[in-house]
Design an enzyme around this catalytic site. Structure first.
Site, PDB file in Angstrom:
ATOM      1  N   ARG A 189       9.734  19.092  -7.825  1.00 21.35           N
ATOM      2  CA  ARG A 189      11.009  18.894  -8.529  1.00 21.35           C
ATOM      3  C   ARG A 189      12.197  19.468  -7.764  1.00 21.35           C
ATOM      4  O   ARG A 189      13.339  19.108  -8.033  1.00 21.35           O
ATOM      5  CB  ARG A 189      10.941  19.507  -9.936  1.00 21.35           C
ATOM      6  CG  ARG A 189      10.031  18.717 -10.867  1.00 21.35           C
ATOM      7  CD  ARG A 189       9.914  19.376 -12.222  1.00 21.35           C
ATOM      8  NE  ARG A 189       9.338  20.714 -12.123  1.00 21.35           N
ATOM      9  CZ  ARG A 189       9.015  21.483 -13.166  1.00 21.35           C
ATOM     10  NH1 ARG A 189       9.221  21.045 -14.396  1.00 21.35           N
ATOM     11  NH2 ARG A 189       8.499  22.668 -12.981  1.00 21.35           N
ATOM     12  N   LYS A 226      -2.726   7.118   1.402  1.00 22.24           N
ATOM     13  CA  LYS A 226      -2.539   7.385   2.839  1.00 22.24           C
ATOM     14  C   LYS A 226      -1.501   8.503   2.961  1.00 22.24           C
ATOM     15  O   LYS A 226      -0.324   8.265   3.227  1.00 22.24           O
ATOM     16  CB  LYS A 226      -2.097   6.095   3.541  1.00 22.24           C
ATOM     17  CG  LYS A 226      -2.346   6.104   5.032  1.00 22.24           C
ATOM     18  CD  LYS A 226      -2.266   4.690   5.571  1.00 22.24           C
ATOM     19  CE  LYS A 226      -2.162   4.658   7.081  1.00 22.24           C
ATOM     20  NZ  LYS A 226      -3.283   5.247   7.790  1.00 22.24           N
ATOM     21  N   ARG A 277       0.841  -1.210   0.000  1.00 23.18           N
ATOM     22  CA  ARG A 277       0.000   0.000   0.000  1.00 23.18           C
ATOM     23  C   ARG A 277       0.871   1.253   0.000  1.00 23.18           C
ATOM     24  O   ARG A 277       0.533   2.248  -0.643  1.00 23.18           O
ATOM     25  CB  ARG A 277      -0.952  -0.011   1.197  1.00 23.18           C
ATOM     26  CG  ARG A 277      -1.968   1.129   1.141  1.00 23.18           C
ATOM     27  CD  ARG A 277      -3.057   0.996   2.196  1.00 23.18           C
ATOM     28  NE  ARG A 277      -2.536   1.131   3.544  1.00 23.18           N
ATOM     29  CZ  ARG A 277      -3.265   0.969   4.646  1.00 23.18           C
ATOM     30  NH1 ARG A 277      -4.551   0.654   4.555  1.00 23.18           N
ATOM     31  NH2 ARG A 277      -2.730   1.110   5.832  1.00 23.18           N
ATOM     32  N   GLU A 295     -16.178   6.460   6.150  1.00 20.57           N
ATOM     33  CA  GLU A 295     -15.396   5.721   7.155  1.00 20.57           C
ATOM     34  C   GLU A 295     -15.319   6.542   8.430  1.00 20.57           C
ATOM     35  O   GLU A 295     -15.866   7.638   8.501  1.00 20.57           O
ATOM     36  CB  GLU A 295     -13.997   5.406   6.608  1.00 20.57           C
ATOM     37  CG  GLU A 295     -13.213   6.621   6.156  1.00 20.57           C
ATOM     38  CD  GLU A 295     -11.881   6.267   5.489  1.00 20.57           C
ATOM     39  OE1 GLU A 295     -11.284   5.241   5.834  1.00 20.57           O
ATOM     40  OE2 GLU A 295     -11.442   7.051   4.621  1.00 20.57           O
TER      41      GLU A 295
HETATM   42  N1  PXG Z   1      -9.251   4.851   7.308  1.00 21.04           N
HETATM   43  C1  PXG Z   1      -8.367   5.832   7.605  1.00 21.04           C
HETATM   44  C2  PXG Z   1      -8.665   7.217   7.169  1.00 21.04           C
HETATM   45  C3  PXG Z   1      -7.189   5.530   8.300  1.00 21.04           C
HETATM   46  O1  PXG Z   1      -6.304   6.498   8.591  1.00 21.04           O
HETATM   47  C4  PXG Z   1      -7.894   3.209   8.391  1.00 21.04           C
HETATM   48  C5  PXG Z   1      -9.025   3.575   7.683  1.00 21.04           C
HETATM   49  C6  PXG Z   1      -7.683   1.773   8.737  1.00 21.04           C
HETATM   50  O2  PXG Z   1      -6.688   1.217   7.892  1.00 21.04           O
HETATM   51  P1  PXG Z   1      -5.812  -0.032   8.333  1.00 21.04           P
HETATM   52  O3  PXG Z   1      -5.002  -0.334   7.148  1.00 21.04           O
HETATM   53  O4  PXG Z   1      -5.006   0.409   9.518  1.00 21.04           O
HETATM   54  O5  PXG Z   1      -6.773  -1.109   8.678  1.00 21.04           O
HETATM   55  C7  PXG Z   1      -6.929   4.195   8.697  1.00 21.04           C
HETATM   56  C8  PXG Z   1      -5.659   3.867   9.411  1.00 21.04           C
HETATM   57  C9  PXG Z   1      -4.526   6.621  14.935  1.00 21.04           C
HETATM   58  C10 PXG Z   1      -4.251   6.294  13.508  1.00 21.04           C
HETATM   59  O6  PXG Z   1      -3.776   7.428  15.514  1.00 21.04           O
HETATM   60  C11 PXG Z   1      -5.037   5.393  12.808  1.00 21.04           C
HETATM   61  C12 PXG Z   1      -4.808   5.154  11.451  1.00 21.04           C
HETATM   62  C13 PXG Z   1      -3.800   5.818  10.847  1.00 21.04           C
HETATM   63  C14 PXG Z   1      -3.024   6.696  11.563  1.00 21.04           C
HETATM   64  C15 PXG Z   1      -3.240   6.941  12.887  1.00 21.04           C
HETATM   65  O7  PXG Z   1      -5.504   6.101  15.489  1.00 21.04           O
HETATM   66  N2  PXG Z   1      -5.680   4.292  10.788  1.00 21.04           N
END
Ligand code: PXG
Length: 292
Positions: free
Chosen positions: A105, A151, A52, A184
């Protein structure tokens, strides 16, 4: 114990781990990240997170200056040096150091940071009791504005949503898109159960394709639960039997109230419990071994 932090091939103590104020990750949020977990001395879904990361990089035309295998090795080595058998990994790839204009750049080389630390989860009792959530006014960006599939280091959209959650005195938030469909949580994906059928948001409404989300989808298939990706409205949430959030950080957390409406009987339901218990088994029995 002080953390040992990786920056561009070198290891630093937390106090000495610093990057330039001219890094475009800081100046513009121009970069990407990952959040992974270590369970029982194994990095959970390491390959999936690195895939990812490279997909996010490709989408924003960010050149990661190492191979996929070198990236895997850098993670394993950083976890090993920290000696942490249960914890969290935060990986950042920024556009790198450039001048004060936005033009990428001017950044000749991306910066890679790998932080290994403990993670602060929700208080343990909330996993038993479930959380109270609100839908927030801050919309998730349209897929043709800033796609949530990347991300990116620009998390202001989620931070604004989190501020609303805090102001509401709630424990979690649900973000809608501009058409009013559920996307979400502020940093979690969402699953909704009604009459034994499990529904999660499809990618096209604008979500991060969570690794935990994909794990839950695999588990649902294994358990023989019907699972669909369907666009959901607030109404679908209000009348659901069960709702839960998923994320690497939060794992699986039951949602028992949405905008004042009790979900089901106001307690985490049986399918949610099945996933919470099953997930615990999966994370403790799989993953990329660090210490053997
Ligand atoms: N949606 C978003 C917007 C996220 O940031 C998820 C879904 C879940 O993805 P994964 O791959 O982890 O199942 C995320 C990721 C925190 C924190 O501090 C949480 C995430 C990222 C950064 C920080 O709770 N979750």
């Amino acid at each position: 114990m002080s953390n040992i932090i990786y920056i561009d091939g070198q290891f630093y103590s937390k106090e000495d781990a610093k990057i330039s104020v001219y890094d475009h990750g800081l100046l513009y949020g121009d970069g990407i990240f990952e959040g992974l977990r270590i369970y029982n001395g194994r990095i959970f879904k390491l390959e999936e997170h690195i895939d990812r990361l490279y997909d996010s990089a490709k989408s924003i035309m960010l050149n990661i200056p190492m191979t996929w295998q070198e990236m895997i090795d850098a993670h394993v080595e950083t976890v090993r040096r920290n000696g942490l058998r249960d914890g969290y990994i935060r990986t950042l790839v920024t556009r790198g150091v450039g001048n004060l204009g936005i033009d990428p750049r001017s950044c000749s080389k991306a910066t890679l940071v790998i932080i290994v630390d403990k993670i602060a989860l929700y208080p343990a009792e909330l996993y038993e009791k479930g959380i109270n959530v609100v839908t927030v006014a801050t919309r998730r960006p349209a897929v043709d504005a800033l796609t949530p599939r990347v991300k990116s280091l620009n998390y202001l959209n989620n931070v604004m949503a989190k501020i609303e959650v805090n102001l509401a005195g709630a424990q979690g938030g649900i973000m809608l898109n501009h058409d009013g469909y559920v996307t979400e949580g502020t940093a979690d994906n969402i699953f909704v159960i009604k009459n034994g059928k499990i529904v999660t948001t499809p990618k096209y409404v604008g979500i991060l394709e969570g690794i935990t989300r994909n794990t839950i989808m695999d588990m649902a298939a294994e358990y023989g639960h019907p699972l669909l990706e369907e666009a959901l409205t607030r109404h679908d949430l209000f009348v659901a039997d069960e709702i839960f959030f998923t994320g690497s950080g939060a794992e699986i957390i039951p949602v028992v109230k949405v905008d004042g409406r009790e979900i089901g009987n106001g307690k985490p339901g049986p399918i949610t419990w099945q996933f919470i218990n099953g997930y615990r088994q999966v994370v403790n029995s799989t993953g990329y071994s660090v210490f053997e």
